[in-house]
Each structure stands twice: as C-alpha cells, then as structure tokens.
Write a protein that holds these residues in place. Structure first.
Motif, PDB file in Angstrom:
ATOM      1  N   SER A  11      -4.569  -8.157  -4.205  1.00 56.37           N
ATOM      2  CA  SER A  11      -4.809  -7.478  -5.480  1.00 56.37           C
ATOM      3  C   SER A  11      -6.066  -6.613  -5.422  1.00 56.37           C
ATOM      4  O   SER A  11      -6.086  -5.506  -5.978  1.00 56.37           O
ATOM      5  N   GLU A  12      -7.089  -7.073  -4.730  1.00 55.70           N
ATOM      6  CA  GLU A  12      -8.302  -6.266  -4.569  1.00 55.70           C
ATOM      7  C   GLU A  12      -8.000  -4.992  -3.767  1.00 55.70           C
ATOM      8  O   GLU A  12      -8.468  -3.907  -4.123  1.00 55.70           O
ATOM      9  N   ARG A  15      -6.021  -2.613  -6.035  1.00 57.25           N
ATOM     10  CA  ARG A  15      -6.895  -1.992  -7.045  1.00 57.25           C
ATOM     11  C   ARG A  15      -7.775  -0.914  -6.420  1.00 57.25           C
ATOM     12  O   ARG A  15      -8.054   0.103  -7.040  1.00 57.25           O
ATOM     13  N   GLY A  16      -8.205  -1.128  -5.190  1.00 59.89           N
ATOM     14  CA  GLY A  16      -9.003  -0.125  -4.497  1.00 59.89           C
ATOM     15  C   GLY A  16      -8.198   1.108  -4.137  1.00 59.89           C
ATOM     16  O   GLY A  16      -8.710   2.224  -4.150  1.00 59.89           O
ATOM     17  N   ALA A  18      -5.244   2.128  -5.689  1.00 60.92           N
ATOM     18  CA  ALA A  18      -4.647   2.781  -6.859  1.00 60.92           C
ATOM     19  C   ALA A  18      -5.245   2.160  -8.115  1.00 60.92           C
ATOM     20  O   ALA A  18      -4.621   1.315  -8.768  1.00 60.92           O
ATOM     21  N   ALA A  19      -6.439   2.578  -8.446  1.00 59.95           N
ATOM     22  CA  ALA A  19      -7.170   1.988  -9.573  1.00 59.95           C
ATOM     23  C   ALA A  19      -6.469   2.206 -10.917  1.00 59.95           C
ATOM     24  O   ALA A  19      -6.680   1.436 -11.849  1.00 59.95           O
ATOM     25  N   HIS A  20      -5.621   3.227 -11.003  1.00 53.57           N
ATOM     26  CA  HIS A  20      -4.951   3.529 -12.264  1.00 53.57           C
ATOM     27  C   HIS A  20      -3.769   2.590 -12.544  1.00 53.57           C
ATOM     28  O   HIS A  20      -3.257   2.561 -13.658  1.00 53.57           O
ATOM     29  N   PRO A  22      -2.125  -1.147 -13.088  1.00 53.75           N
ATOM     30  CA  PRO A  22      -2.507  -2.537 -13.378  1.00 53.75           C
ATOM     31  C   PRO A  22      -1.926  -3.472 -12.324  1.00 53.75           C
ATOM     32  O   PRO A  22      -0.833  -3.253 -11.824  1.00 53.75           O
TER      33      PRO A  22
END
Length: 78
Positions: A11-12, A15-16, A18-20, A22
């Motif tokens: 998940s980290e 998120r790194g 594709a920060a947009h 969820p």
C-alpha cells in the motif's frame, strides 16, 4: 503477520506511485491464506494486479514484491 507487513509495504508503494488513488486494505473479509491486490476502476470493473493463490510452495512466493504490483498498476492505468 506476514500478510500485514506485506500489505503495508504494497500500500505504501502504491500510494507513492499513484497518490491520487485511494488504497483500501481488506474492504471485504479476505480469503484464507491468500494475498491478492485488485484495482477497482471508476466504472466498477475490477482488475487483478496480483494473486498469490496459485503460487508456492514455498510460501514466500505467495507475496508480491511491491515493485511488481506498482508495475501492474501502471500498465493497467495506461
């Protein structure tokens, strides 16, 4: 414990990359002894990015390297 550590690492990484987008961990109860990562698109369709169900033994093959999931995500979004 391995499931939780791997889920946190994946998940980290997502998120790194594709920060947009969820990232939800286990929005539904997970399947026993499996590790899967899916992308739910805006139209409701689902794309499987990783499934360890048919992998292994050894057990470590059931868990993805975070980079592999990020690459699968990028190719699914392209």
């Amino acid at each position: 414990r391995v499931f939780g550590r791997t889920a946190a690492a994946v998940s980290e990484a997502l998120r790194g990359a594709a920060a947009h987008l969820p990232v939800d961990i286990n929005p539904r109860p997970p399947r026993r002894n499996s590790f899967e990562v899916s992308l739910v698109k805006e139209d409701g369709s689902t794309v499987e990015l990783w499934s360890g169900i048919r992998k292994g033994p050894p057990r470590k093959l059931k868990f993805p390297p975070p980079e592999a999931v990020v690459e699968a995500l990028k190719s699914s979004l392209a």
